[in-house]
Design an enzyme around this catalytic site. Structure first.
Site, PDB file in Angstrom:
ATOM      1  N   HIS A  19      44.633  28.082  36.155  1.00  0.00           N
ATOM      2  CA  HIS A  19      44.620  29.201  37.076  1.00  0.00           C
ATOM      3  C   HIS A  19      44.582  28.802  38.608  1.00  0.00           C
ATOM      4  CE1 HIS A  19      45.310  33.190  36.462  1.00  0.00           C
ATOM      5  NE2 HIS A  19      44.138  33.855  36.728  1.00  0.00           N
ATOM      6  N   TYR A  65      37.746  35.744  43.890  1.00  0.00           N
ATOM      7  CA  TYR A  65      38.138  35.716  42.544  1.00  0.00           C
ATOM      8  C   TYR A  65      39.604  36.000  42.458  1.00  0.00           C
ATOM      9  CZ  TYR A  65      33.728  33.787  41.156  1.00  0.00           C
ATOM     10  OH  TYR A  65      32.549  32.867  41.158  1.00  0.00           O
TER      11      TYR A  65
END
EC number: 3.1.1.29
Length: 185
Positions: A19, A65
């Site tokens: 990711h 995030y």
């Protein structure tokens, strides 16, 4: 002005996960130009501002995030009055085999939460550099899969992809997007 966003999650525990390929690539590009990131709390990101080859350049790594990446993007976009056509988002893509790279402008988010967040605040008419991380095997949860590090068996493929993007980034600065697309694809 060129605005480049590398998507990922902050923190050492995520540093080399699938990711975080956006963070990995943008750091490598910044290093190529001897640029260093600094934290800007008002933008919720790490940022580099510079001029390279007569082109104003802004790189960011959101510190919000993945699921809230749009918060950083809209802050920087608004502050610098950047049009969407000059925005480039570098991100992982589970729909591409590991190491495969695709460049496109606009389109859907493919279920990617970072892109969903960005789409909500600026729409979807921006450029994407998609880097394949492959699909999970044996019914593994997608979230668990993308939050795992690349296995050693994939390192060489991933490094080649990172180098391909980095070595051809000047084409973006020169607005030769079709040539960039052909060289990385």
């Amino acid at each position: 002005m060129i605005f480049v966003i590398g998507l990922g999650n902050p923190g050492k525990e995520y540093q080399y996960t699938r990711h975080n390929i956006g963070f990995i690539v943008i750091e490598k590009i910044a290093n190529q130009y001897n640029l260093s990131f600094s934290t800007k709390k008002k933008f919720n990101c790490e940022i580099v501002e510079s001029s390279v080859e007569k082109q104003k350049l802004i790189f960011i790594k959101p510190t919000t995030y993945m699921n809230l990446s749009g918060k950083s993007v809209i802050s920087v976009k608004t502050y610098y009055n950047i049009c969407s056509e000059k925005i480039f988002v570098i991100h992982d893509d589970i729909d591409l085999e590991t190491g495969r790279i695709k460049f496109k402008t606009g389109g859907g988010n493919g279920g990617h939460n970072g892109l969903k967040s960005i789409d909500r605040v600026i729409g979807n008419n921006y450029n994407r550099i998609r880097i394949g991380v492959g699909r999970p095997q044996n019914n593994q949860d997608v979230a668990d899969y993308v939050l795992n590090n690349f296995p050693r068996s994939e390192y060489e493929i991933v490094i080649q992809s990172i180098d391909k993007i980095t070595n051809n980034f000047d084409l973006i600065l020169e607005n030769k997007l079709e040539e960039f697309k052909n060289k990385i694809g």
